[in-house]
Design an enzyme around this catalytic site. Structure first.
Site, PDB file in Angstrom:
ATOM      1  N   LYS A  92       0.806  -1.226   0.000  1.00  0.00           N
ATOM      2  CA  LYS A  92       0.000   0.000   0.000  1.00  0.00           C
ATOM      3  C   LYS A  92       0.839   1.277   0.000  1.00  0.00           C
ATOM      4  CE  LYS A  92      -4.324  -1.626   2.096  1.00  0.00           C
ATOM      5  NZ  LYS A  92      -5.324  -1.328   3.135  1.00  0.00           N
TER       6      LYS A  92
ATOM      7  N   ASP B 220     -10.266   3.077   1.871  1.00  0.00           N
ATOM      8  CA  ASP B 220     -10.438   2.516   3.209  1.00  0.00           C
ATOM      9  C   ASP B 220     -11.289   3.406   4.103  1.00  0.00           C
ATOM     10  OD1 ASP B 220      -9.056   0.132   2.841  1.00  0.00           O
ATOM     11  OD2 ASP B 220      -7.125   1.019   3.371  1.00  0.00           O
TER      12      ASP B 220
END
Length: 275
Positions: A66, A102
């Protein structure tokens, strides 16, 4: 022509994302594919060459990539830069754009399972100051919610609070029982809860009776923290919904249909989890 998407990680076999997207393909009659691809860190540049070559419409990024994909994307949106992580990639005209969903997954899960959770909320207690915490803090700040950040080491929490700014007060984890009564929402962003681990010194009885407790861990579905909260009569929201809701924006970008998170989808994924 079949449009293709993916999730990359290392390892990746545990991912439920192919099942989520496969369910939506069937639901909306879309000619698409979504595969889990194990990409080792040193193979990321070659994978991005495949992206720019048009093999995929885009995909998701999970641990440990990420942060590493920042340097490989042609552009990254400002919110992902603030969060410090990219979890969604979209390919347009040979360019790879990165963003983060997210925070949308976190908010979507709470809005779905605890409607009105943010109404008159005095503060949210966030446990953990690691990479996963950033998206949660940004999400809470987007709703103008004051935050109490509890972490084992003060230095990490201080650095994160300084970077994000806004209304963030700090609390060391061994002082959590002093700060907790001020919170109407408790969020665990750490890996505590996996493999039977728990917060040994957190007394949930200090929380107000209308407090909501949520965990971003979703396997097991009911973590020790959530089980303790339920035993104390508190409202709980498990982490599975965050996984489901964060998948929505990417699917919409890659396949042109904005899917919905249904009870049927949740039940299908839940059946694959440890409880």
């Amino acid at each position: 022509m079949t449009r293709k998407a993916f999730v990359i990680g290392h390892p990746i076999a545990h991912s439920r994302s192919p099942l989520i997207h496969g369910t939506w393909f069937a639901q909306y009659g879309i000619d698409g594919s979504y595969e889990a691809i194990d990409v080792a860190p040193d193979a990321l540049p070659d994978f991005f060459n495949r992206l720019r070559g048009g093999e995929f419409a885009g995909g998701n990024v999970t641990i440990p990539h990420k942060e590493a994909v920042f340097a490989l994307c042609d552009s990254v949106d400002d919110l992902a830069k603030t969060i410090g992580a990219v979890n969604t990639l979209v390919v347009r005209e040979g360019k790879v754009h990165g963003y983060n969903t997210d925070y949308l997954g976190f908010l979507g899960n709470l809005d779905d399972k605890a409607p009105g959770w943010d109404k008159d909320l005095k503060a949210a207690l966030v446990i953990g100051a690691g990479g996963a915490a950033r998206a949660i803090l940004v999400a809470l700040q987007s709703r103008n919610i004051p935050i109490i950040l509890a972490n084992r080491t003060r230095r990490s929490a201080d650095a994160l609070a300084s970077m994000l700014g806004g209304k963030i007060s700090l609390c060391e984890l061994d002082e959590i029982n002093c700060a907790a009564p001020l919170a109407g929402l408790v969020v665990n962003t750490t890996s505590v809860g996996m493999h039977g681990t728990r917060f040994e010194n957190f007394d949930l009885n200090v929380l107000g009776s209308d407090t909501t407790v949520t965990d971003i861990v979703y396997s097991p579905l009911v973590t020790p923290l959530l089980a303790d909260a339920q035993a104390a009569g508190l409202k709980t929201v498990d982490g599975l919904g965050m996984l489901l809701h964060q998948a929505v924006p990417g699917f919409a970008d890659w396949f042109g249909v904005r899917p919905t998170v249904t009870p049927e989808l949740r039940a299908r994924i839940e059946a694959t989890l440890d409880h």
